[in-house]
Design a protein around this motif. Structure first.
Motif, short mmCIF file in Angstrom:
data_model
loop_
_atom_site.label_atom_id
_atom_site.label_comp_id
_atom_site.label_asym_id
_atom_site.label_seq_id
_atom_site.Cartn_x
_atom_site.Cartn_y
_atom_site.Cartn_z
N ALA A 105 33.12 49.15 44.87
CA ALA A 105 34.49 49.09 44.36
C ALA A 105 34.70 47.76 43.65
O ALA A 105 34.11 46.74 44.03
CB ALA A 105 35.49 49.24 45.49
N THR A 106 35.54 47.79 42.64
CA THR A 106 35.92 46.56 41.92
C THR A 106 37.38 46.25 42.23
O THR A 106 38.25 47.12 42.12
CB THR A 106 35.75 46.73 40.40
OG1 THR A 106 34.38 47.04 40.12
CG2 THR A 106 36.12 45.45 39.67
N PHE A 107 37.63 45.01 42.64
CA PHE A 107 38.99 44.57 42.95
C PHE A 107 39.36 43.39 42.07
O PHE A 107 38.50 42.59 41.68
CB PHE A 107 39.10 44.16 44.43
CG PHE A 107 39.18 45.32 45.37
CD1 PHE A 107 40.39 45.79 45.84
CD2 PHE A 107 38.02 45.97 45.78
CE1 PHE A 107 40.46 46.87 46.70
CE2 PHE A 107 38.07 47.05 46.64
CZ PHE A 107 39.30 47.50 47.10
N VAL A 108 40.64 43.29 41.77
CA VAL A 108 41.17 42.19 40.98
C VAL A 108 42.14 41.40 41.85
O VAL A 108 43.00 41.98 42.53
CB VAL A 108 41.89 42.70 39.71
CG1 VAL A 108 42.55 41.54 38.96
CG2 VAL A 108 40.91 43.44 38.81
N ALA A 109 41.99 40.08 41.85
CA ALA A 109 42.88 39.21 42.61
C ALA A 109 44.14 38.93 41.81
O ALA A 109 44.07 38.68 40.60
CB ALA A 109 42.17 37.91 42.96
N GLN A 110 45.29 38.97 42.49
CA GLN A 110 46.56 38.76 41.82
C GLN A 110 47.40 37.72 42.55
O GLN A 110 47.43 37.69 43.79
CB GLN A 110 47.35 40.06 41.73
CG GLN A 110 46.81 41.06 40.73
CD GLN A 110 47.74 42.24 40.54
OE1 GLN A 110 48.51 42.58 41.44
NE2 GLN A 110 47.68 42.87 39.39
N SER A 111 48.10 36.90 41.78
CA SER A 111 49.04 35.94 42.36
C SER A 111 50.34 36.66 42.69
O SER A 111 50.56 37.80 42.25
CB SER A 111 49.31 34.82 41.35
OG SER A 111 50.00 35.33 40.22
N PRO A 112 51.24 36.05 43.46
CA PRO A 112 52.54 36.69 43.77
C PRO A 112 53.32 37.09 42.53
O PRO A 112 54.10 38.04 42.55
CB PRO A 112 53.28 35.61 44.58
CG PRO A 112 52.17 34.80 45.21
CD PRO A 112 51.06 34.80 44.21
N SER A 113 53.11 36.39 41.41
CA SER A 113 53.84 36.73 40.18
C SER A 113 53.20 37.90 39.43
O SER A 113 53.75 38.40 38.46
CB SER A 113 53.88 35.52 39.25
OG SER A 113 52.56 35.14 38.85
N GLY A 114 52.00 38.34 39.90
CA GLY A 114 51.33 39.47 39.26
C GLY A 114 50.25 39.08 38.28
O GLY A 114 49.55 39.95 37.76
N SER A 115 50.09 37.77 38.02
CA SER A 115 49.05 37.32 37.09
C SER A 115 47.70 37.28 37.80
O SER A 115 47.62 37.17 39.02
CB SER A 115 49.39 35.93 36.54
OG SER A 115 49.50 35.00 37.60
N LYS A 116 46.62 37.37 37.00
CA LYS A 116 45.28 37.35 37.58
C LYS A 116 44.93 35.95 38.10
O LYS A 116 45.40 34.94 37.58
CB LYS A 116 44.25 37.79 36.53
CG LYS A 116 44.37 39.26 36.14
CD LYS A 116 43.29 39.64 35.15
CE LYS A 116 43.39 41.12 34.78
NZ LYS A 116 42.33 41.53 33.81
N VAL A 117 44.10 35.92 39.14
CA VAL A 117 43.69 34.66 39.77
C VAL A 117 42.21 34.43 39.49
O VAL A 117 41.39 35.35 39.61
CB VAL A 117 43.93 34.72 41.29
CG1 VAL A 117 43.36 33.48 41.98
CG2 VAL A 117 45.41 34.87 41.60
N ARG A 118 41.86 33.23 39.12
CA ARG A 118 40.45 32.90 38.89
C ARG A 118 39.76 32.72 40.23
O ARG A 118 40.22 31.97 41.09
CB ARG A 118 40.31 31.64 38.04
CG ARG A 118 38.87 31.37 37.61
CD ARG A 118 38.80 30.22 36.62
NE ARG A 118 37.43 30.01 36.15
CZ ARG A 118 36.86 30.68 35.17
NH1 ARG A 118 37.53 31.62 34.54
NH2 ARG A 118 35.61 30.43 34.81
N LEU A 119 38.62 33.41 40.40
CA LEU A 119 37.94 33.44 41.69
C LEU A 119 36.86 32.37 41.79
O LEU A 119 36.24 31.99 40.79
CB LEU A 119 37.30 34.82 41.91
CG LEU A 119 38.27 35.99 42.01
CD1 LEU A 119 37.50 37.30 41.96
CD2 LEU A 119 39.09 35.90 43.30
N GLN A 120 36.64 31.91 43.03
CA GLN A 120 35.52 31.03 43.30
C GLN A 120 34.23 31.83 43.27
O GLN A 120 34.20 32.99 43.69
CB GLN A 120 35.69 30.38 44.68
CG GLN A 120 36.87 29.44 44.80
CD GLN A 120 36.68 28.19 43.95
OE1 GLN A 120 35.55 27.69 43.80
NE2 GLN A 120 37.77 27.68 43.38
#
Length: 299
Positions: A105-120
Motif C-alpha cells: 500500500a502507498t500512504f501519503v502523510a498530511q499535516s493538520p491543514s491538509g498539505s503534504k509532509v516531507r518524510l524522513q
C-alpha cells in the motif's frame, strides 16, 4: 523495526459471508488499518491511503480462525511511503498457519491543514528489509506507469469480435449485471480528520462487485484477485458515495468486474468527484471446490 505493526483478529460470525468465511471487505478494512498505523508510526502525523497494489488471495478464512496481519514501511519517498503487508491465518485448534496474501500500500502523510509532509528517509536494517527497500522504487515506477497504460488502452478503438457461446447458451447482456448503490459516510466510517477510511471504501466496492458477479452466474462467487486500488481524492463525513459495478468480461472459469466510487457532497446537484476505480476477478466453485464454467458476456 519501529514501523512494524502486528494485528490479530478472531473471525466472528459478524465478519463472515453466507459460507461462514471471512468477507473480503472486512479483511481489506483490517489490512488498511494495520498499514495506516505503520505509516503513521514513521511519519509521526496522520496518513491517508493513496493506493493498494494488486492482491491475490490464496485461501479463505473460516469462523473461529485467527487472522494475523504484519505491516511495516519498506521505503519512504518525499511525501509518500510504501507499506508491505503480510496476511496469514492461524487455526487455534490444530495450530496450523497458512499464508493468505501479500499486499503493498502507498500512504501519503498530511499535516493538520491538509498539505503534504516531507518524510524522513528510512534506513533498512536486515537483508530482507534491504531487498524490499531496493525493489520499492521499481514498484513505485510501475504504479506511475499503470495509470498511463490504462489511459492508452481506453483511447484505442476496440476490434470487432464475434461473441462466442458455451454449452449451447447465448451470451448474457452486460447491462443485466449492472449494480449501483449509495452509502452515506458517517463518523464511524472516517478517521480523526473526518476523511473516509480507505479500507471502508474498498469494502463497499467489494460488496457491489460481488453482487454484479452474482447476477451473471446466479451463484455465490469467490473473489480471487483485485487489481490496484488508486485513490484519486478524499471523501469526508457527510458525503454520499455512489458505487457502481458491472461485469466487463467473462472467461471460461473467471470473470472481471469493474467497480468505481464517486463522491457527492451534501448538495447532490454538484458534479461528483471520482474517488476510486478497481477491477476484481471472481470464480464460482462447485461442491468439490473446482471452478465452474461461466456464461459469456455481451457488451
Amino acid at each position: 523495526n519501529p514501523t512494524e505493526v502486528q494485528m490479530s483478529q478472531l473471525v466472528l460470525p459478524c465478519h463472515t459471508n453466507h459460507r461462514n468465511e471471512l468477507s473480503t471487505g472486512q479483511l481489506l478494512k483490517w489490512i488498511d488499518t494495520a498499514a495506516c498505523l505503520s505509516a503513521e508510526r514513521h511519519a509521526g502525523c496522520p496518513c491517508v491511503t493513496a493506493s493498494m497494489d494488486d492482491i491475490y488471495f490464496e485461501h479463505t478464512i473460516s469462523v473461529g480462525q485467527v487472522v494475523n496481519i504484519k505491516a511495516k514501511v519498506n521505503r519512504a519517498f518525499n511525501s509518500s511511503m510504501e507499506v508491505g503487508i503480510q496476511v496469514s491465518y492461524e487455526d487455534l485448534c490444530s495450530g496450523k498457519h497458512c499464508s493468505i496474501c501479500k499486499a503493498y500500500a502507498t500512504f501519503v502523510a498530511q499535516s493538520p491543514s491538509g498539505s503534504k509532509v516531507r518524510l524522513q528517509p528510512l534506513t533498512p536494517q536486515t537483508e530482507e528489509e534491504k531487498i524490499e527497500y531496493s525493489i520499492a522504487a521499481e514498484r513505485r515506477r510501475m504504479r506511475l506507469a499503470h495509470k498511463d497504460t490504462l489511459k492508452d488502452l481506453l483511447t484505442r478503438s476496440p476490434p470487432d469480435t464475434e461473441l462466442e457461446t458455451r454449452d449451447g447458451n447465448g451470451a448474457v447482456p452486460a447491462e443485466k449485471t449492472r449494480v449501483e448503490s449509495v452509502e452515506l459516510v458517517l463518523p464511524p466510517h472516517a478517521n480523526h480528520q473526518g476523511n473516509t477510511f480507505g479500507g471502508q471504501i474498498m469494502a463497499w466496492m467489494e460488496n457491489v462487485a460481488t453482487i454484479a458477479a452474482s447476477r451473471l452466474c446466479h451463484a455465490h462467487p469467490t473473489l480471487r484477485a483485485i487489481e490496484m486500488f488508486h485513490f484519486r481524492g478524499p471523501s469526508q463525513v457527510g458525503d454520499r458515495l455512489v458505487l457502481k459495478a458491472i461485469v466487463n468480461n467473462a472467461f471460461k472459469n473467471s470473470m472481471e468486474v469493474g467497480v468505481s466510487a464517486e463522491a457527492y457532497g451534501r448538495e447532490m446537484s454538484v458534479s461528483p468527484r471520482h474517488i476510486n476505480s478497481a477491477f476484481m476477478t471472481f470464480e464460482v466453485l462447485d461442491q468439490e471446490g473446482r471452478p465452474r464454467v461461466l456464461p459469456m458476456v455481451a457488451p
